[in-house]
Design an enzyme around this catalytic site. Structure first.
Site, PDB file in Angstrom:
ATOM      1  N   CYS A 141     -14.296 -77.458 -20.849  1.00 34.21           N
ATOM      2  CA  CYS A 141     -14.741 -77.607 -22.235  1.00 34.21           C
ATOM      3  C   CYS A 141     -15.906 -78.596 -22.285  1.00 34.21           C
ATOM      4  O   CYS A 141     -15.701 -79.800 -22.230  1.00 34.21           O
ATOM      5  CB  CYS A 141     -13.568 -78.087 -23.093  1.00 34.21           C
ATOM      6  SG  CYS A 141     -14.001 -78.419 -24.804  1.00 34.21           S
TER       7      CYS A 141
ATOM      8  N   CYS B 100     -15.949 -80.981 -25.151  1.00 32.37           N
ATOM      9  CA  CYS B 100     -14.932 -82.036 -25.077  1.00 32.37           C
ATOM     10  C   CYS B 100     -15.369 -83.155 -24.125  1.00 32.37           C
ATOM     11  O   CYS B 100     -15.191 -84.327 -24.419  1.00 32.37           O
ATOM     12  CB  CYS B 100     -13.608 -81.489 -24.553  1.00 32.37           C
ATOM     13  SG  CYS B 100     -12.985 -80.091 -25.461  1.00 32.37           S
ATOM     14  N   ASP B 101     -15.875 -82.777 -22.971  1.00 26.43           N
ATOM     15  CA  ASP B 101     -16.048 -83.754 -21.895  1.00 26.43           C
ATOM     16  C   ASP B 101     -17.506 -84.009 -21.523  1.00 26.43           C
ATOM     17  O   ASP B 101     -17.795 -84.881 -20.701  1.00 26.43           O
ATOM     18  CB  ASP B 101     -15.288 -83.280 -20.642  1.00 26.43           C
ATOM     19  CG  ASP B 101     -13.799 -83.094 -20.928  1.00 26.43           C
ATOM     20  OD1 ASP B 101     -13.273 -83.847 -21.765  1.00 26.43           O
ATOM     21  OD2 ASP B 101     -13.180 -82.201 -20.326  1.00 26.43           O
TER      22      ASP B 101
END
Lengths: 102, 309
Positions: B133, B136-137
């Site tokens: 993701c 996300c990261d």
């Protein structure tokens, strides 16, 4: 006991405790962090013998870097100053308790 | 023995819409969820294509709201993992980590997860350089070097997003052109720090506790090259969460449950809703629609079996 907001300033004090420590590295924009937040609070309430801390990675980049955080939520268990367990991603209460007790 | 009118497997948009419709219809319903409401959209920052939110909504909030909407009418959520099912008799059995449940109907809304590359060490390196993701990261890779694997729209979007943060992005694709749409391709080709590795496959991760490189094979000339990198973002599609079903319902070669817009599977009284079903467009709006349709046909089925009794 409630969850402690851990910062660069109070980290050393917490780190040297002889209690088992669970650190939750999180950010406000992270969905899975918000998923586990109520569980972390519940674990803190039910287990006064542990120190449970949360670290906002956006506000505490030095701490995040020193733990080499590259994905959140990251949970880290520390016993006697040593990391005994760490894991990335959302988890159930039982899985988190198992990580602490392992 | 308690017999539910409906057992719903999965607490994403399809599952909670089924729970809302079923509980409003007065069905005795339980929804089974492993972790928390929301499903895959929990990881989506802003959802701008779900109607009714003029300023967008984040996936986590939308999931919570969907759960609360269903609970308003008495729907309940049980947090457990589904291990197995038995659809061989008219009364359906669902075996969970909390024990066995019985229902007249079952709605499978278990969704999908990111597909893995399937290379040795992958699972161990999740969060230590392996990611699924980018949104996300990605921000942990400011001024670093990353590899994106994939050639579709989501790989293109990940590469573009990461190119704004990272120093260098390698986009690894096993073919000689992308599947991503023209708009994405134009943006990608314009970007100065994205390098394309065509006809290429990741064959090995190089790591010591965390990722520090990758071995990539060119499939046309079989030449293997080592690249240094700090992180690898895998974006090669999704994998439906259907392994717990084994052979109980018909599943296609990619693992999706075979069902048309009626959501009916080959087993009477068993429905497939949301991303887990064979369908053209996998979105929050199409998932919620499936949840409502499943309850519509389940109502028909329940009144039919009640007449028989």
């Amino acid at each position: 006991m409630s969850v402690i907001n851990v910062s660069y300033e109070n980290f050393n004090e917490i780190k040297n405790s002889n209690k088992t420590i669970l650190l939750d590295f999180y950010a406000d924009w992270c969905g899975h962090c918000r998923v586990i937040a109520p569980t972390i609070e519940q674990i803190a309430d039910e287990n006064p013998n542990y120190i449970i801390g949360k670290i906002n990675v956006d506000n505490e980049p030095e701490l995040a870097q020193s733990f080499e955080v590259s994905s959140i939520p990251l949970l880290v268990v520390i016993k006697d100053g040593k990391i005994t367990n760490q894991s990335v991603g959302a988890k159930t209460k039982q899985q988190i308790l198992d990580m602490i007790e392992d | 023995m308690h017999i539910y009118d409906m057992i719903i497997i999965g607490g994403g948009p399809a599952g909670y819409t089924a729970a809302l419709y079923a509980s409003r219809a007065g069905f005795d319903t339980v929804l089974l969820e492993k972790l928390a409401a929301g499903g895959q959209m929990t990881l989506t920052g802003d959802i701008d294509n779900y109607p009714g939110f003029d300023e967008g909504v984040d996936g986590f909030t939308l999931g919570m709201k969907m759960q609360q909407s269903a609970e308003r009418f008495g729907s309940k959520t049980e947090y457990c993992e589904v291990l197995d099912v038995d659809f061989s008799k008219s009364l359906k059995k669902v075996i969970t980590s909390n024990g066995d449940l019985y229902g007249k109907t079952v709605v499978i809304a278990s969704g999908a997860n990111p597909r893995e590359l399937g290379i040795e060490g992958e699972e161990k390196l999740i969060g230590k350089g392996i990611h699924y993701c980018a949104h996300c990261d990605g921000r942990f890779y400011k001024d670093k070097t990353v590899v994106v694997v994939g050639g579709g729209n989501s790989a293109a979007e990940d590469a573009l997003y990461l190119s704004k943060l990272a120093k260098k992005v390698y986009l690894v694709h096993r073919r000689d052109k992308l599947r991503a749409t023209k708009t994405y391709q134009e943006a990608l080709f314009k970007s100065k720090n994205i390098e394309f590795l065509w006809n290429s496959e990741v064959i090995q991760f190089i790591s010591d506790n965390r990722i520090n490189g990758v071995k990539i094979k060119n499939v046309t000339d079989e030449i293997i090259t080592e690249f240094s990198c700090d992180g690898i973002f895998i974006s090669i599609g999704r994998k439906p969460a259907t392994s717990f079903l084994k052979n109980s319902v018909n599943i296609d070669e990619n693992g999706y449950i075979i069902a048309d817009e009626s959501t009916k599977t080959n087993i009477e009284g068993v429905y497939a809703a949301g991303d887990v079903r064979t369908k053209a467009l996998r979105q929050v709006v199409t998932a919620v629609s499936d949840g409502a349709v499943a309850v519509h046909y389940a109502e028909e089925y329940i009144s039919k079996i009640n007449d028989r009794m």
